[in-house]
Design a protein around this motif. Structure first.
Motif, short mmCIF file in Angstrom:
data_model
loop_
_atom_site.label_atom_id
_atom_site.label_comp_id
_atom_site.label_asym_id
_atom_site.label_seq_id
_atom_site.Cartn_x
_atom_site.Cartn_y
_atom_site.Cartn_z
N UNK A 109 12.65 1.89 -5.35
CA UNK A 109 12.28 1.37 -4.03
C UNK A 109 11.92 -0.10 -4.14
N UNK A 110 11.13 -0.43 -5.14
CA UNK A 110 10.72 -1.83 -5.32
C UNK A 110 11.94 -2.73 -5.54
N UNK A 111 12.88 -2.28 -6.34
CA UNK A 111 14.06 -3.11 -6.62
C UNK A 111 14.88 -3.36 -5.37
N UNK A 112 14.96 -2.36 -4.50
CA UNK A 112 15.67 -2.57 -3.23
C UNK A 112 14.93 -3.54 -2.33
N UNK A 113 13.61 -3.45 -2.30
CA UNK A 113 12.82 -4.41 -1.51
C UNK A 113 13.03 -5.82 -2.05
N UNK A 114 12.97 -5.98 -3.36
CA UNK A 114 13.19 -7.29 -3.99
C UNK A 114 14.56 -7.85 -3.60
N UNK A 115 15.59 -7.01 -3.67
CA UNK A 115 16.94 -7.45 -3.33
C UNK A 115 17.03 -7.80 -1.85
N UNK B 26 0.81 -1.21 0.00
CA UNK B 26 0.00 0.00 0.00
C UNK B 26 0.85 1.27 0.00
N UNK B 27 1.97 1.25 0.73
CA UNK B 27 2.78 2.46 0.89
C UNK B 27 3.72 2.70 -0.29
N UNK B 28 4.32 1.66 -0.82
CA UNK B 28 5.38 1.85 -1.81
C UNK B 28 5.06 1.34 -3.21
N UNK C 198 17.22 -7.45 5.65
CA UNK C 198 16.19 -6.73 6.39
C UNK C 198 16.42 -5.23 6.36
N UNK C 199 17.67 -4.81 6.45
CA UNK C 199 17.99 -3.39 6.38
C UNK C 199 17.56 -2.79 5.05
N UNK C 200 17.77 -3.51 3.95
CA UNK C 200 17.35 -3.00 2.64
C UNK C 200 15.83 -2.88 2.56
N UNK C 201 15.13 -3.86 3.11
CA UNK C 201 13.66 -3.84 3.04
C UNK C 201 13.10 -2.63 3.79
N UNK C 202 13.57 -2.40 5.01
CA UNK C 202 12.97 -1.36 5.84
C UNK C 202 13.43 0.04 5.46
N UNK C 203 14.58 0.15 4.81
CA UNK C 203 15.12 1.48 4.49
C UNK C 203 15.00 1.83 3.02
N UNK C 204 14.32 1.00 2.23
CA UNK C 204 14.24 1.24 0.79
C UNK C 204 13.64 2.60 0.48
N UNK C 205 12.60 2.99 1.23
CA UNK C 205 11.95 4.27 0.99
C UNK C 205 12.84 5.46 1.28
N UNK C 206 13.78 5.30 2.20
CA UNK C 206 14.70 6.40 2.53
C UNK C 206 15.89 6.44 1.57
N UNK C 207 16.22 5.29 0.97
CA UNK C 207 17.39 5.21 0.11
C UNK C 207 17.09 5.54 -1.34
#
Length: 423
Positions: A97-103, A25-27, A82-91
């Protein structure tokens, strides 16, 4: 050490499922409202790709790398992912953002693969006279971690943002790194080496029937793991309760039932138990597609959970008994098939969901204009269709396991020993 590594893997899996709706919903919804279901499914599935590749490779070279290094790598992978998932929106922003979450989810899957590749042979070496019992006790903590992570995802949701809930994985992951770096592990067995690896590979290559079990593992995992990750995204609005609570409930069933599955397999044989499991899984998935209330969802989850909870360990036991010289390599192959199934099936579930919601709404433009109750009604109907279509997977298994069961009964073969390899 082994319990903590497996607990970290399962807790991460349940938290990923618990936060998937909020993450979507957010990203994802803002950047791709039409394809959001397929994209979140692909991101969740990437963890299974990471697991599949890692357990396939590391199980073959474990003794060359060393158990200590593999377990440290397990903890580091979970921390980084986990760090990539939670900080994707800030990075990043937009599609990045989606690609960082996937990674991040891929790295979490790699951590899971490191854990499974190390803890099973480690347990066997520590308890050579009590391996089966100890492995069952160890792998009871996989559903244990699912329960803890799922409950945390539900009860902390009103108090914390989803990023903070997902970050709870940091706590056990740090423990895995610290214990892995400071623990002395048993020495490499004298039987390990190039010749042992050659014998394992020949056992698989020389017996084409192994491909039947490899393919069956693909389908059993599609009946179990993929719906478990999708259940919160698809069912929460429609049944009037968080879907992740259904996963917690099914995990509790799994925790209990695995202690009795061996006795049932002893009466039916492993293919017999797998046939019954497939029947219950098919009925349960269909009932989930029709569930409209908490009561009906719990009933459907009970049937589905009883069906799938013995599938993975019984498949591994069947392979271990039929291909004994394949050893960890054979188990690693079927474990990879199981995880790879979810990598392919989860995006397909999301794609079916996306197609259905657009068709029900009357086209892409009509769907983008929907909001509020109308949008929820369309997505609920689409979720029902995605689960109904998945029912055909365990129905196919009825034919496969029915044929194996019939052939082995005619030949007088009976096997009911459950020897778990991975959760």
């Amino acid at each position: 050490m082994s319990v903590l590594a497996l607990f970290t893997a399962s807790m991460s899996a349940s938290l990923r499922a618990a936060v998937a709706s909020s993450l979507k919903a957010e990203w994802i919804d803002p950047i791709a409202p039409i394809a959001a279901g397929e994209m979140i499914g692909a991101a969740l599935g990437s963890a299974f790709l990471g697991f599949s590749i890692t357990v396939f490779v590391v199980s073959a070279v474990l003794d060359r790398i060393g158990i200590s290094r593999v377990l440290i790598g397990c903890g580091v992978a979970f921390l980084t992912g986990t760090m990539l998932i939670v900080s994707a929106g800030a990075l990043a922003s937009g599609a990045t953002i989606y690609h960082l979450v996937w990674l991040g989810m891929l790295l979490s899957g790699i951590g899971w693969g490191f854990a499974e590749a190390a803890i099973n042979p480690l347990t066997a070496r520590l308890y050579p006279e009590d391996t089966t019992h100890r492995l069952n006790v160890l792998h009871a903590w996989y559903p244990g971690g699912l329960i803890v992570g799922g409950l945390a995802g539900v009860f902390l949701a009103p108090l914390l943002p989803w990023q903070a809930i997902m970050a709870l994985v940091f706590l056990p992951a740090i423990g895995v790194v610290l214990i892995g770096a400071t623990t002395r592990f048993p020495p490499t067995p004298a039987t390990a080496g190039d010749r042992a690896m050659k014998d394992m590979m020949l056992e698989v290559v020389r017996r084409p029937s192994f491909l039947v079990w490899f393919g069956a593992m693909f389908l059993t995992a599609s009946s179990e793991l993929a719906p478990g990750q999708w259940i919160d995204v698809a069912l929460s609005n429609r049944v009037g309760m968080r879907g992740i609570l259904l996963l917690v409930y099914v995990s509790a069933l799994m925790f209990v039932f695995r202690h009795f599955a061996g006795r049932i397999a002893g009466r039916l044989s492993n293919p017999g138990l797998l046939w019954v499991s497939s029947l219950l899984a098919a009925v349960g998935l269909f009932l989930l597609s029709q569930a409209q209330s908490p009561v009906s969802a719990i009933l459907a989850s009970t049937v589905w959970g009883l069906g799938v909870c013995a599938m993975w360990p019984t498949m591994l036991a069947s392979v271990a008994e039929r291909y004994p010289r394949g050893d960890s390599w054979a188990l690693g192959l079927v474990g990879s098939a199981g995880a790879l199934a979810s990598f392919f099936v989860l995006p397909r579930l999301g794609e079916m969901f996306d197609q259905a919601k657009v068709e029900i709404a009357g086209g892409p433009e009509a769907f983008t204009r929907l909001s509020g109750a109308a949008l929820r009604a369309v997505e609920d109907a689409a979720a029902s269709q995605s689960f109904a279509r998945l029912t055909f997977v365990p129905l196919t298994l009825l034919v496969v396991f029915g044929a194996i069961w019939l052939v082995e009964r005619r030949s007088g073969r009976r096997s009911g020993r459950i020897a778990e390899g991975v959760a």
